[in-house]
Each structure stands twice: as C-alpha cells, then as structure tokens.
Design a protein around this motif. Structure first.
Motif, PDB file in Angstrom:
ATOM      1  N   GLY A   1     -81.078  50.464 110.524  1.00 52.17           N
ATOM      2  CA  GLY A   1     -81.160  51.869 110.157  1.00 52.17           C
ATOM      3  C   GLY A   1     -80.822  52.111 108.701  1.00 52.17           C
TER       4      GLY A   1
ATOM      5  N   TYR B   1     -80.604  57.296 110.165  1.00 51.92           N
ATOM      6  CA  TYR B   1     -81.542  56.897 111.215  1.00 51.92           C
ATOM      7  C   TYR B   1     -81.114  55.530 111.739  1.00 51.92           C
ATOM      8  CZ  TYR B   1     -85.505  54.539 113.318  1.00 51.92           C
ATOM      9  OH  TYR B   1     -86.294  53.815 114.175  1.00 51.92           O
ATOM     10  N   TRP B   2     -81.285  55.319 113.054  1.00 52.64           N
ATOM     11  CA  TRP B   2     -81.014  54.020 113.670  1.00 52.64           C
ATOM     12  C   TRP B   2     -82.076  53.781 114.740  1.00 52.64           C
ATOM     13  CZ3 TRP B   2     -80.028  52.317 118.633  1.00 52.64           C
ATOM     14  CH2 TRP B   2     -79.506  51.020 118.754  1.00 52.64           C
ATOM     15  N   GLY B   3     -82.525  52.523 114.880  1.00 50.88           N
ATOM     16  CA  GLY B   3     -83.553  52.221 115.872  1.00 50.88           C
ATOM     17  C   GLY B   3     -83.338  50.872 116.517  1.00 50.88           C
TER      18      GLY B   3
ATOM     19  N   ASN C   1     -85.263  55.682 118.882  1.00 48.96           N
ATOM     20  CA  ASN C   1     -85.052  56.185 117.530  1.00 48.96           C
ATOM     21  C   ASN C   1     -83.950  57.248 117.572  1.00 48.96           C
ATOM     22  OD1 ASN C   1     -87.609  55.074 115.973  1.00 48.96           O
ATOM     23  ND2 ASN C   1     -88.325  55.852 117.940  1.00 48.96           N
ATOM     24  N   ASP C   2     -82.929  57.080 116.747  1.00 51.50           N
ATOM     25  CA  ASP C   2     -81.834  58.048 116.664  1.00 51.50           C
ATOM     26  C   ASP C   2     -81.806  58.661 115.268  1.00 51.50           C
ATOM     27  OD1 ASP C   2     -81.350  56.843 119.090  1.00 51.50           O
ATOM     28  OD2 ASP C   2     -79.409  55.997 118.537  1.00 51.50           O
ATOM     29  N   PHE C   3     -81.929  59.983 115.198  1.00 44.30           N
ATOM     30  CA  PHE C   3     -81.834  60.708 113.937  1.00 44.30           C
ATOM     31  C   PHE C   3     -80.573  61.567 113.982  1.00 44.30           C
ATOM     32  CE2 PHE C   3     -86.281  59.954 114.889  1.00 44.30           C
ATOM     33  CZ  PHE C   3     -86.779  59.450 113.692  1.00 44.30           C
TER      34      PHE C   3
ATOM     35  N   THR D   1     -76.937  64.244 117.057  1.00 46.89           N
ATOM     36  CA  THR D   1     -77.974  63.209 117.090  1.00 46.89           C
ATOM     37  C   THR D   1     -79.153  63.697 117.910  1.00 46.89           C
ATOM     38  OG1 THR D   1     -76.322  61.440 116.955  1.00 46.89           O
ATOM     39  CG2 THR D   1     -78.522  60.836 117.742  1.00 46.89           C
TER      40      THR D   1
END
Length: 268
Positions: free
Chosen positions: A63, A76-78, A101-103, A121
């Motif tokens: 991310g 962002y993390w995925g 997908n985490d925003f 999130t």
C-alpha cells in the motif's frame, strides 16, 4: 444486551475524543510525506480468523500512505484473496480471484501525553459481493501502548452493522536488532443476523463460509505475537507471527497458527 454494550462503548470513546479536542489538542507530530510498502505473507489472516484465512496460500500485500504536518493522513492497502463470493447464489468459490482494497483517511493529534487518531476505512472488494463496507476507527496511544476500536457501520458478508473490534497493542526493541510486537483483539458482536446479506447456515460450516449465526455477544478474538528483524542492509524486514486463536461470532474456536512474512517499506 449487545446493542446497549456497543452503544455505551461508542459513547465513552466519543466523549474521550471530544474532551481531547476541546482541550486544545495539537496536531500529531509526524514526518510529512508519502511512503509505500510491499510484502509477501505465508497466509493472510484477518483479525484472528485462522480456520478459514482470507488466503491460505501466499498473499502479496502492499500500500501507500500520505501524512501532512496538519495531522491529516490517507492511504491505500490491498491484498489478493484465495476465494470469491457471489451473493445471488450465496456460494463461495475456492478460485483465487478475489482482491481486497482498503481506502482510509483520518486525523492525528495529541492531548498531553496521549496521541489520538480518528478516521474511517472504505473497503472495496473485487469478486466478493456485499463486502464494500464502511468502518470508522479511533486510537489512543501512550508511549508504546495503543488502544484501538473499529465500528462496522454496515451489514455485509463479513460482519454485522454495529460490530466493534477492540485492539490493545504494544512493542519493544530487543537486542541484536530484533523487535517484538503484540496485538490483543476482542470483539463485541452485534446480533442482527436477519439483516445479513448472505444466507446463514448452521454451526462451524456456516462460520467458515463467512455468514455464521451470531451465538455470542462478546469474545476474545486473537492474540498476535510477532518477532521481526531487518534483512541485512536491504531495508526489508522478515517476521514470524504466532496467532493464538480465539472465537468467532458463532462461538467457534479458531486454531493457533504461524505466519511468516517479508516486508519492504520505501519512501516516495
């Protein structure tokens, strides 16, 4: 019973944050800029659910994070998943086509010796229906110890509206460059299964499918114990995490598990 417990806990947390803001809270001091990270994990275990990990095989995760002098942050993390879910049929598939997908974004500030963050999130899943949920969060930290809470604001495939995930974490530097970290997770489960998107089943099979009936309102979820060390001068770290499994919302015991990882952080 669960509704009142969750509501009370949320009111207490909101009051604490409000007092901190009123008390001339200052932005949380952090180096402004953007960073990134990428890692390879032997498994992807979400919040202690080891019986049916998000990925029982190798997971690639990464991310980006941005922080400003004002205290604002976003990122962002995925991660890849080893399953997919179709809401119209209520079926999960073992095909590795899902992706998470985490925003997220929020604000960090200090009030005396306590550092706070508040934010939210937005989860967006590919090939996993009814999982694009919204989850506010807050943390309070003193020294190396951090108390956190996440409040699920919507019903979906992997949780009920009102679920609260509490964590207590800390860490310490050890000799020879080693680092130790621990995270204790506890859940307050909201019992509104009638609103679940997926069709509830019975017992452990339903819990594994991600839509088990809620049979407990509060449970120890997991304890993660992590030992890490830099890999020479590469900038990467290797780690091993031992997960002590707790109970899910169906009161099903989660097995203990070991997860190995290599992670590389970098500046942008």
């Amino acid at each position: 019973m669960t509704v009142s417990m969750n509501a009370k806990s949320l009111r207490v947390l909101s009051a604490a944050v409000s007092l901190a803001v009123v008390g001339l809270a200052a932005p949380l001091a952090a180096q402004a800029g953007a960073t990134g990270n990428i890692g390879v994990y032997s498994k992807y275990v979400l919040r202690g659910i080891t019986n049916n990990a998000e990925s029982d095989s190798t997971a690639v995760q990464g991310g980006f994070d941005y922080s400003a002098d004002s205290g604002f942050f976003a990122g962002y993390w995925g991660s890849n998943l080893d399953y997919s879910y179709v809401a119209s049929t209520g079926a999960t598939s073992a095909t590795p086509s899902g992706f998470e997908n985490d925003f997220y974004a929020g604000y960090g500030f200090k009030a005396g010796p306590v550092s706070f963050t508040v934010g939210a999130t937005q989860y967006y899943y590919v090939e996993v229906d009814d999982s694009n949920l919204f989850e506010p969060f807050a943390t309070a930290a003193v020294g190396p110890v951090t108390l956190g809470v996440k409040y699920l604001a919507q019903d979906g495939f992997w949780g009920n509206k009102g679920d609260m995930y509490w964590t207590l974490s800390g860490g310490a530097d050890l000799p020879k460059g080693f680092k130790f970290a621990a995270t204790l997770g506890h859940y307050l489960y909201e019992d509104n299964d009638s609103k679940e998107i997926c069709t509830p089943g019975v017992g452990e099979a339903a819990a594994v499918a991600g839509c088990g009936l809620t049979t407990t309102d509060s449970a120890f979820r997991h304890l993660d114990l992590t030992l890490s060390h830099p890999i020479g001068k590469t900038g990467a770290d290797m780690s091993v995490t031992y997960i002590v499994g707790g109970k899910d919302r169906s009161n099903v015991d989660q097995k203990n598990m070991m997860v190995f990882a290599v992670k590389y952080p970098f500046d942008l």
